[in-house]
Design an enzyme around this catalytic site. Structure first.
Site, short mmCIF file in Angstrom:
data_model
loop_
_atom_site.label_atom_id
_atom_site.label_comp_id
_atom_site.label_asym_id
_atom_site.label_seq_id
_atom_site.Cartn_x
_atom_site.Cartn_y
_atom_site.Cartn_z
N SER A 126 0.85 -1.19 0.00
CA SER A 126 0.00 0.00 0.00
C SER A 126 0.89 1.25 0.00
CB SER A 126 -0.88 -0.01 1.25
OG SER A 126 -1.74 1.12 1.26
N LYS B 184 -0.79 -0.83 -4.58
CA LYS B 184 -2.06 -0.16 -4.23
C LYS B 184 -1.73 1.29 -3.94
CE LYS B 184 -4.69 -0.21 0.06
NZ LYS B 184 -5.46 -1.07 1.01
N LYS C 201 -3.04 4.91 -2.51
CA LYS C 201 -4.05 5.65 -1.78
C LYS C 201 -4.46 6.82 -2.66
CE LYS C 201 -4.20 3.45 2.12
NZ LYS C 201 -5.44 2.83 2.63
N ASP D 33 -7.13 2.81 -3.35
CA ASP D 33 -7.92 2.77 -2.12
C ASP D 33 -8.24 4.20 -1.70
OD1 ASP D 33 -7.42 1.25 1.21
OD2 ASP D 33 -9.10 2.36 0.32
N GLU E 223 -11.01 0.48 -4.11
CA GLU E 223 -11.36 0.06 -2.75
C GLU E 223 -12.06 1.19 -2.01
OE1 GLU E 223 -7.87 -1.31 -0.72
OE2 GLU E 223 -8.87 -1.46 1.21
N ASP F 292 -13.92 -2.44 2.02
CA ASP F 292 -13.04 -2.62 3.19
C ASP F 292 -13.86 -2.20 4.42
OD1 ASP F 292 -9.75 -1.20 4.05
OD2 ASP F 292 -11.27 -2.12 5.30
N LYS G 281 -10.11 -7.88 6.87
CA LYS G 281 -9.23 -7.48 7.98
C LYS G 281 -9.83 -8.04 9.27
CE LYS G 281 -7.82 -3.02 6.08
NZ LYS G 281 -7.99 -1.57 6.22
N GLY H 12 -4.43 -4.75 5.47
CA GLY H 12 -3.41 -4.50 6.50
C GLY H 12 -3.76 -3.26 7.31
C1 LIG Z 1 -2.26 -0.66 4.52
C2 LIG Z 1 -3.50 0.13 4.39
O1 LIG Z 1 -3.67 0.86 3.44
N1 LIG Z 1 -4.40 -0.02 5.39
C3 LIG Z 1 -5.71 0.55 5.53
C4 LIG Z 1 -5.65 2.02 5.79
C5 LIG Z 1 -4.79 2.45 6.91
C6 LIG Z 1 -3.99 3.52 6.66
C7 LIG Z 1 -3.21 4.07 7.63
C8 LIG Z 1 -3.19 3.54 8.90
C9 LIG Z 1 -2.41 4.10 9.91
C10 LIG Z 1 -2.40 3.54 11.16
C11 LIG Z 1 -3.17 2.42 11.41
C12 LIG Z 1 -3.95 1.87 10.42
C13 LIG Z 1 -3.97 2.42 9.16
C14 LIG Z 1 -4.78 1.89 8.15
C15 LIG Z 1 -6.62 0.28 4.33
O2 LIG Z 1 -6.47 -0.68 3.62
O3 LIG Z 1 -7.59 1.05 4.18
MG LIG Z 2 -8.67 0.04 2.64
#
Ligand SMILES: CC(=O)N[C@@H](Cc1ccc2ccccc2c1)C(=O)O
Ligand SMILES: [Mg+2]
Length: 368
Positions: free
Chosen positions: A135, A161, A163, A189, A214, A239, A263, A291
């Site tokens: 990510s 991926k 953001k 995402d 996403e 998600d 998740k 994650g």
């Molecule tokens: C890897 C990924 O993109 N995770 C989340 C978003 C995310 C992004 C930033 C974070 C910061 C601290 C704790 C959790 C977090 C989760 C998601 O899929 O949407």
């Molecule tokens: Mg997500």
């Protein structure tokens, strides 16, 4: 098993680089770890809640509070405690799925260590290594993004991926496609940053052959995702909206998602995560492991989950060094774009005492 007590440990893990999403920017991950002590074994669980309620309504200190005042005391009354007994014992308390997931995982870890069974075996893993994606956060410039993506592709990640948020979406995708070609597995995402009014704009992503988009809309706006799926060709993945197996079944029936990011923390634990996997598999909906910037404790269990048969697209189970210079467990190291599924009893890893001590902010012991 009989529960003798639970340790709540707050740790602070500096990130190797700031991680920016549509809901904010993180430079340090504040994490609550649970260590469940029973008469037979100890078990570990990682609460994936953020420090602030930005991804979902949960946050670290609320999780610590609900665990201390309600969830852990409720387990003291369970006569024969095991992983399956946790969710029923906590069901009367509403929400707090990430807190519940951490507690269930720690109890399940202890139970499996007692039996000498791995989490992978317990969940129904069919592979001993899993393909990994990464990510990539929102960056200050397209150049910085391309450098980051190039680094991850060189490291061997099998899927990228990005953001996205309004103002940072089509251009970054176009730039990555132009620089790295059409064969790179690529997805985006939005973390709920758009509304249905943006549907036409989001259709602008269709020419780039993305694997999925996403969670473009609000967690509770499942219908809007179904509307979007009718006007864009990029598959819609959910998600934040998928908080249970029932929510997954409803979203699939409504045509709101063609793919699901699973998740365990978001859905209340690995046992519910497996149920979501099963519901999606029954409906021909591919899933992948999301994650939450976990340490090796949460990462180990996520990699085991990612080895189930329905996990047919690379997930966000990245290597430890994607987020942390030093992990609190033996690091997960990418090998040919894959991570090896832990095969030891329980989650298969334990914290390294010195590393754990180095990042520990606060420890509370809750005797039962
Ligand atoms: C890897 C990924 O993109 N995770 C989340 C978003 C995310 C992004 C930033 C974070 C910061 C601290 C704790 C959790 C977090 C989760 C998601 O899929 O949407
Ligand atoms: Mg997500």
């Amino acid at each position: 098993m009989r529960l003798s007590g639970v340790e709540l440990r707050l740790i602070s893990m500096p990130l190797v680089a700031p991680f920016r999403t549509s809901f904010g920017i993180e430079t340090t991950r504040e994490i609550l770890l649970l260590r469940v002590v029973t008469d037979e074994a100890e078990g570990w669980g990682e609460c994936v809640a953020m420090a602030d309620p930005l991804y979902s309504s949960e946050y670290v200190h609320a999780a610590a509070d609900v665990l201390t005042r309600f969830l852990i005391p409720a387990l003291a009354e369970v006569p024969a405690l095991d992983g399956n007994a946790v969710a029923p014992a906590l069901a009367r308390f509403k929400g707090h799925r990430m807190a519940k997931a951490a507690l269930e995982t720690a109890v399940l870890d202890a139970e499996l260590r007692t039996q000498g069974r791995s989490m992978a075996r317990e969940l129904g893993a069919v592979r001993d290594r899993v393909p990994c994606g990464v990510s990539v956060g929102i960056m200050n410039s397209i150049g910085e993004l391309l450098d980051a993506v190039g680094g991850y592709l060189d490291a061997g990640y099998l899927r990228i991926k990005l953001k996205i948020e309004p103002g940072w979406d089509i251009e970054p995708v176009r730039a990555v496609r132009e620089r790295f070609g059409d064969d790179v597995l690529l997805q985006v995402d939005a973390n709920t940053a758009y509304t249905l009014a943006d549907a036409r704009h989001l259709a602008g992503l269709d020419p780039f052959g993305l694997l999925l988009i996403e969670q473009p809309f609000d967690e509770e706006d499942v219908h809007a995702h179904a509307e979007l799926a009718r006007v864009i060709t990029t598959p819609v993945c959910l998600d934040e909206s998928i908080t249970s197996a029932r929510a997954a079944a409803d979203a699939i029936r409504l045509g709101a998602c063609q793919i699901v990011n699973i998740k365990p923390g978001r859905v209340g634990g690995y046992l519910e995560a497996r149920r979501i996997h099963d519901v999606c598999a029954a409906n021909g909906v591919p899933v992948w492991a999301g994650g939450m910037l976990e340490t090796g404790i949460g990462r180990a269990a996520n990699v085991a989950l990612a080895a189930l048969p329905g996990f047919t697209v690379p997930g966000d189970t990245s290597a430890s060094d994607r987020y942390y210079r030093t992990d609190i467990t033996e690091p997960f190291v990418l090998d040919g774009g894959h991570l090896t599924v832990p095969s030891g009893p329980g989650i298969g890893v334990t914290p390294i005492p010195d590393e754990l001590a180095a990042v520990t902010v606060k420890v509370d012991w809750l005797p039962l």
